[in-house]
Design an enzyme around this catalytic site. Structure first.
Site, short mmCIF file in Angstrom:
data_model
loop_
_atom_site.label_atom_id
_atom_site.label_comp_id
_atom_site.label_asym_id
_atom_site.label_seq_id
_atom_site.Cartn_x
_atom_site.Cartn_y
_atom_site.Cartn_z
N LYS A 12 -22.82 -15.76 -7.55
CA LYS A 12 -22.78 -14.30 -7.71
C LYS A 12 -22.41 -13.66 -6.38
O LYS A 12 -21.62 -12.73 -6.32
CB LYS A 12 -24.14 -13.77 -8.19
CG LYS A 12 -24.45 -14.05 -9.65
CD LYS A 12 -25.74 -13.32 -10.05
CE LYS A 12 -26.12 -13.59 -11.49
NZ LYS A 12 -27.37 -12.91 -11.88
N ASP A 69 -27.94 -8.48 -13.42
CA ASP A 69 -28.47 -9.27 -14.53
C ASP A 69 -27.36 -9.35 -15.56
O ASP A 69 -26.74 -8.35 -15.92
CB ASP A 69 -29.72 -8.65 -15.14
CG ASP A 69 -30.47 -9.69 -15.96
OD1 ASP A 69 -31.08 -10.59 -15.35
OD2 ASP A 69 -30.41 -9.64 -17.19
N PHE A 149 -19.13 -20.80 -12.41
CA PHE A 149 -20.48 -21.28 -12.73
C PHE A 149 -20.80 -20.92 -14.17
O PHE A 149 -20.00 -20.29 -14.87
CB PHE A 149 -21.51 -20.68 -11.76
CG PHE A 149 -21.79 -19.21 -11.98
CD1 PHE A 149 -20.88 -18.25 -11.57
CD2 PHE A 149 -22.97 -18.77 -12.59
CE1 PHE A 149 -21.13 -16.89 -11.77
CE2 PHE A 149 -23.24 -17.42 -12.79
CZ PHE A 149 -22.30 -16.47 -12.38
N GLY A 150 -22.01 -21.29 -14.58
CA GLY A 150 -22.51 -20.90 -15.91
C GLY A 150 -21.54 -21.29 -17.02
O GLY A 150 -21.08 -22.44 -17.12
N TYR A 151 -21.22 -20.31 -17.85
CA TYR A 151 -20.37 -20.55 -19.02
C TYR A 151 -18.87 -20.38 -18.71
O TYR A 151 -18.06 -20.33 -19.63
CB TYR A 151 -20.78 -19.60 -20.15
CG TYR A 151 -22.24 -19.75 -20.58
CD1 TYR A 151 -22.60 -20.68 -21.56
CD2 TYR A 151 -23.25 -19.00 -19.99
CE1 TYR A 151 -23.93 -20.82 -21.95
CE2 TYR A 151 -24.58 -19.14 -20.37
CZ TYR A 151 -24.92 -20.05 -21.34
OH TYR A 151 -26.24 -20.21 -21.73
N ARG A 178 -18.64 -8.62 -14.00
CA ARG A 178 -19.26 -8.29 -12.71
C ARG A 178 -18.33 -7.39 -11.89
O ARG A 178 -18.78 -6.44 -11.24
CB ARG A 178 -19.57 -9.61 -11.97
CG ARG A 178 -20.51 -9.47 -10.80
CD ARG A 178 -21.15 -10.80 -10.42
NE ARG A 178 -22.04 -11.26 -11.45
CZ ARG A 178 -21.78 -12.30 -12.25
NH1 ARG A 178 -20.67 -13.00 -12.12
NH2 ARG A 178 -22.64 -12.64 -13.18
#
Ligand code: IMP
Length: 210
Positions: A12, A69, A149-151, A178
């Site tokens: 992030k 978030d 990252f993540g999905y 984001r």
């Protein structure tokens, strides 16, 4: 002005760190603050959780704090995993993408969207800034690419035929959820920065007069 990122998520930070430079704001990586602040994310939505995180970091460090978030909402799954994206399945990011792909086996309708809610809390102001960004897209049939990252390996943003992982930061920092949230919050931040600049000027003038 220095603002701390209320997170130890380096991914992030990488996506956000350049964005505030033109405003004269330095975003400090939370992971470097040697202050593990991990409030329970008990909010019912992204906004509540972003405010919980930003408030906890701002209070603990007595400085402005910015929290993101975020989550992935899949249309065919009624918006899941949504606000629970980080904990949707045990294990690693790769385990969670596999979990999502298995949930979607045989489903042709693969629309999805990423949502990011960014909140900034100031230690001496009651009114936090909040802005939500969205990025529409689809879920791929299998993971592709190694970036992000993540999905990211299974999310294809609208207008593209590659996943966020394949497209990399150069594209992601322009079109992602984001990126949209940063753009909105940056505009809201301008008058607040002006307020602080005027206050600093007035303080130094009254000191000179003493
Ligand atoms: P948070 O840190 O509580 O906001 O959790 C957000 C979760 O949503 C992450 O752990 C990821 O699983 C997912 N997520 C949010 N933004 C992104 C993104 O940009 N790419 C991939 N996954 C994301």
């Amino acid at each position: 002005m220095k603002i701390v990122l209320a997170s130890g998520n380096k991914n992030k930070y990488r996506e956000m760190k350049e964005a505030f430079g033109p405003l004269g704001v330095e975003l400090i990586y939370g992971g470097d603050m040697n202050a593990p602040i991990e409030p329970e994310e008990t909010g019912k939505d992204y906004e509540e959780n972003a405010l919980i995180k930003a408030r906890a970091w701002s209070e603990a460090l007595n400085m402005p704090a910015l929290a993101d978030d975020s989550g992935l909402e899949v249309f065919a799954l009624g918006g899941a995993p949504g606000v629970h994206s980080a904990r949707a399945a045990e294990g690693s990011d790769a385990d969670r993408t596999e979990w999502l792909l298995s949930k979607m086996e045989g489903i042709g309708e693969r629309s999805a969207r990423f949502v990011s809610c960014i909140a900034i809390v100031f230690p001496d102001r009651d009114d936090p800034l909040v802005y939500e960004g969205i990025c529409n897209g689809t879920i791929s049939l299998k993971p592709s690419g190694s970036g992000g990252f993540g999905y990211d390996p299974i999310f294809i943003p609208a207008g593209y035929d590659k996943t966020f992982s394949e497209l990399g930061d150069q594209v992601k920092t322009k079109i992602s959820h984001r990126a949209m949230a940063i753009k909105g919050i940056a505009e809201m931040l301008i008058p607040v920065l002006q307020y602080y600049a005027v206050r600093t000027m007035e303080n130094s003038r009254s000191l000179q007069e003493k």
